[in-house]
Design a protein around this motif. Structure first.
Motif, PDB file in Angstrom:
ATOM      1  N   ARG A  72      13.200  23.407   4.882  1.00  0.00           N
ATOM      2  CA  ARG A  72      14.217  23.415   5.935  1.00  0.00           C
ATOM      3  C   ARG A  72      13.951  22.319   6.953  1.00  0.00           C
ATOM      4  O   ARG A  72      14.873  21.817   7.576  1.00  0.00           O
ATOM      5  N   ASN A  73      12.672  21.953   7.123  1.00  0.00           N
ATOM      6  CA  ASN A  73      12.267  20.966   8.121  1.00  0.00           C
ATOM      7  C   ASN A  73      12.008  19.589   7.507  1.00  0.00           C
ATOM      8  O   ASN A  73      11.906  18.605   8.219  1.00  0.00           O
ATOM      9  N   GLU A  74      11.861  19.531   6.202  1.00  0.00           N
ATOM     10  CA  GLU A  74      11.658  18.285   5.471  1.00  0.00           C
ATOM     11  C   GLU A  74      12.727  18.185   4.391  1.00  0.00           C
ATOM     12  O   GLU A  74      13.152  19.199   3.849  1.00  0.00           O
ATOM     13  N   LEU A  75      13.142  16.958   4.090  1.00  0.00           N
ATOM     14  CA  LEU A  75      14.102  16.763   3.007  1.00  0.00           C
ATOM     15  C   LEU A  75      13.305  16.550   1.729  1.00  0.00           C
ATOM     16  O   LEU A  75      12.552  15.589   1.607  1.00  0.00           O
ATOM     17  N   ARG A  76      13.448  17.496   0.783  1.00  0.00           N
ATOM     18  CA  ARG A  76      12.675  17.490  -0.461  1.00  0.00           C
ATOM     19  C   ARG A  76      13.620  17.602  -1.649  1.00  0.00           C
ATOM     20  O   ARG A  76      14.529  18.428  -1.647  1.00  0.00           O
ATOM     21  N   LEU A  77      13.360  16.778  -2.646  1.00  0.00           N
ATOM     22  CA  LEU A  77      14.122  16.847  -3.889  1.00  0.00           C
ATOM     23  C   LEU A  77      13.159  17.125  -5.034  1.00  0.00           C
ATOM     24  O   LEU A  77      12.006  16.681  -5.000  1.00  0.00           O
ATOM     25  N   ALA A  78      13.625  17.824  -6.037  1.00  0.00           N
ATOM     26  CA  ALA A  78      12.841  18.055  -7.255  1.00  0.00           C
ATOM     27  C   ALA A  78      13.562  17.316  -8.379  1.00  0.00           C
ATOM     28  O   ALA A  78      14.567  17.788  -8.907  1.00  0.00           O
ATOM     29  N   LEU A  79      13.052  16.136  -8.714  1.00  0.00           N
ATOM     30  CA  LEU A  79      13.668  15.290  -9.729  1.00  0.00           C
ATOM     31  C   LEU A  79      13.008  15.540 -11.075  1.00  0.00           C
ATOM     32  O   LEU A  79      11.803  15.379 -11.222  1.00  0.00           O
ATOM     33  N   ARG A  80      13.795  15.948 -12.053  1.00  0.00           N
ATOM     34  CA  ARG A  80      13.296  16.191 -13.416  1.00  0.00           C
ATOM     35  C   ARG A  80      14.031  15.232 -14.333  1.00  0.00           C
ATOM     36  O   ARG A  80      15.263  15.237 -14.393  1.00  0.00           O
ATOM     37  N   THR A  81      13.271  14.393 -15.054  1.00  0.00           N
ATOM     38  CA  THR A  81      13.900  13.448 -15.971  1.00  0.00           C
ATOM     39  C   THR A  81      14.119  14.088 -17.331  1.00  0.00           C
ATOM     40  O   THR A  81      13.397  14.991 -17.735  1.00  0.00           O
ATOM     41  N   ASP A  82      15.128  13.577 -18.034  1.00  0.00           N
ATOM     42  CA  ASP A  82      15.414  14.062 -19.378  1.00  0.00           C
ATOM     43  C   ASP A  82      14.576  13.288 -20.395  1.00  0.00           C
ATOM     44  O   ASP A  82      13.692  12.512 -20.016  1.00  0.00           O
ATOM     45  N   ASP A  83      14.881  13.473 -21.681  1.00  0.00           N
ATOM     46  CA  ASP A  83      14.085  12.832 -22.731  1.00  0.00           C
ATOM     47  C   ASP A  83      14.259  11.314 -22.792  1.00  0.00           C
ATOM     48  O   ASP A  83      13.542  10.633 -23.512  1.00  0.00           O
ATOM     49  N   ARG A  84      15.200  10.780 -22.010  1.00  0.00           N
ATOM     50  CA  ARG A  84      15.387   9.325 -21.939  1.00  0.00           C
ATOM     51  C   ARG A  84      14.972   8.747 -20.583  1.00  0.00           C
ATOM     52  O   ARG A  84      15.182   7.566 -20.326  1.00  0.00           O
ATOM     53  N   ASP A 133       0.861  -1.176   0.000  1.00  0.00           N
ATOM     54  CA  ASP A 133       0.000   0.000   0.000  1.00  0.00           C
ATOM     55  C   ASP A 133       0.903   1.233   0.000  1.00  0.00           C
ATOM     56  O   ASP A 133       1.749   1.381   0.893  1.00  0.00           O
ATOM     57  N   PRO A 134       0.748   2.127  -0.976  1.00  0.00           N
ATOM     58  CA  PRO A 134       1.607   3.326  -1.004  1.00  0.00           C
ATOM     59  C   PRO A 134       1.572   4.131   0.297  1.00  0.00           C
ATOM     60  O   PRO A 134       2.562   4.765   0.658  1.00  0.00           O
ATOM     61  N   ALA A 135       0.480   4.086   1.025  1.00  0.00           N
ATOM     62  CA  ALA A 135       0.362   4.841   2.279  1.00  0.00           C
ATOM     63  C   ALA A 135       1.258   4.277   3.381  1.00  0.00           C
ATOM     64  O   ALA A 135       1.480   4.940   4.394  1.00  0.00           O
ATOM     65  N   ALA A 136       1.793   3.065   3.194  1.00  0.00           N
ATOM     66  CA  ALA A 136       2.655   2.451   4.213  1.00  0.00           C
ATOM     67  C   ALA A 136       3.884   3.302   4.506  1.00  0.00           C
ATOM     68  O   ALA A 136       4.454   3.208   5.593  1.00  0.00           O
ATOM     69  N   SER A 137       4.287   4.132   3.554  1.00  0.00           N
ATOM     70  CA  SER A 137       5.481   4.955   3.760  1.00  0.00           C
ATOM     71  C   SER A 137       5.245   6.101   4.739  1.00  0.00           C
ATOM     72  O   SER A 137       6.187   6.807   5.100  1.00  0.00           O
ATOM     73  N   GLY A 138       4.019   6.265   5.187  1.00  0.00           N
ATOM     74  CA  GLY A 138       3.732   7.261   6.214  1.00  0.00           C
ATOM     75  C   GLY A 138       3.884   8.695   5.733  1.00  0.00           C
ATOM     76  O   GLY A 138       4.024   8.965   4.544  1.00  0.00           O
ATOM     77  N   PRO A 139       3.893   9.631   6.674  1.00  0.00           N
ATOM     78  CA  PRO A 139       4.011  11.048   6.314  1.00  0.00           C
ATOM     79  C   PRO A 139       5.457  11.441   6.011  1.00  0.00           C
ATOM     80  O   PRO A 139       6.378  10.662   6.223  1.00  0.00           O
ATOM     81  N   HIS A 140       5.607  12.669   5.555  1.00  0.00           N
ATOM     82  CA  HIS A 140       6.948  13.223   5.342  1.00  0.00           C
ATOM     83  C   HIS A 140       7.692  13.223   6.670  1.00  0.00           C
ATOM     84  O   HIS A 140       7.122  13.540   7.716  1.00  0.00           O
ATOM     85  N   TYR A 141       8.975  12.898   6.619  1.00  0.00           N
ATOM     86  CA  TYR A 141       9.827  13.000   7.800  1.00  0.00           C
ATOM     87  C   TYR A 141      10.049  14.484   8.073  1.00  0.00           C
ATOM     88  O   TYR A 141      10.321  15.263   7.159  1.00  0.00           O
ATOM     89  N   GLN A 142       9.934  14.882   9.329  1.00  0.00           N
ATOM     90  CA  GLN A 142      10.189  16.267   9.727  1.00  0.00           C
ATOM     91  C   GLN A 142      11.214  16.287  10.848  1.00  0.00           C
ATOM     92  O   GLN A 142      11.120  15.509  11.806  1.00  0.00           O
TER      93      GLN A 142
END
Length: 177
Positions: free
Chosen positions: A120-132, A93-102
């Motif tokens: 600053r309180n959560e670790l967030r990444l912005a992943l952008r994929t290329d054309d491949r 279940d995708p919800a098993a991963s729980g909330p964002h870590y703070q």
């Protein structure tokens, strides 16, 4: 007089290397129903195809700082995935991963207060994929997760795609052993 054998031997623990401040995890995305529980689960094989790859490098070599780099290959091309550190482990279940870590936990859950739900309180990444379908994202925070409380990295759909809303959890990478 010769020393007793036990005293002459070094404890094995002294011979084992200390826990490294840098960890590397390589995993291929599989369905949650795979025969062997996968280290990386895809919940949306149109965005994160089975067999696509993730590499997570976590660097804690600087006291009080954490740097996470996620590199992927084979994901949906030209797509933006918000990625967050989560408290739960990956599961069927995708919800098993729980909330964002703070780092400082919001007393009101689910957390929506910008005083807690921020980069600053959560670790967030912005992943952008290329054309491949490849891409790399890095995020750094001035804290280290509490032991055993940051168990996964979750990729969210980001840009709505097909039946996926922006906040949908489309993949999960298990960080705990």
């Amino acid at each position: 007089m010769p020393a007793p054998l036990a005293a002459a031997l070094l404890p094995l623990a002294l011979l084992a290397p200390a826990a490294s401040p840098v960890s590397v995890l390589d995993a291929h995305f599989d369905p949650a129903t795979a025969f062997v529980p996968p280290a990386a689960i895809s919940y949306a094989d149109d965005l994160v195809p089975y067999g696509s790859h993730a590499r997570v490098v976590t660097d804690r070599s600087v006291p009080g700082r954490t740097v996470v780099t996620l590199t992927v290959a084979g994901l949906a091309p030209d797509h933006e995935f918000p990625v967050h550190l989560h408290t739960g482990s990956c599961g069927a279940d995708p919800a098993a991963s729980g909330p964002h870590y703070q780092a400082v936990v919001d007393p009101v859950q689910p957390s929506a207060d910008p005083a807690y739900a921020n980069d600053r309180n959560e670790l967030r990444l912005a992943l952008r994929t290329d054309d491949r379908g490849g891409g790399t994202a890095t995020a750094a925070v001035d804290w280290q997760p509490r032991p055993g409380e940051a168990r996964s990295l979750v990729l969210h759909a980001g840009t709505p795609a097909g039946s996926h809303a922006a906040g949908d959890r489309v993949a999960c990478v298990k960080l705990e052993k």
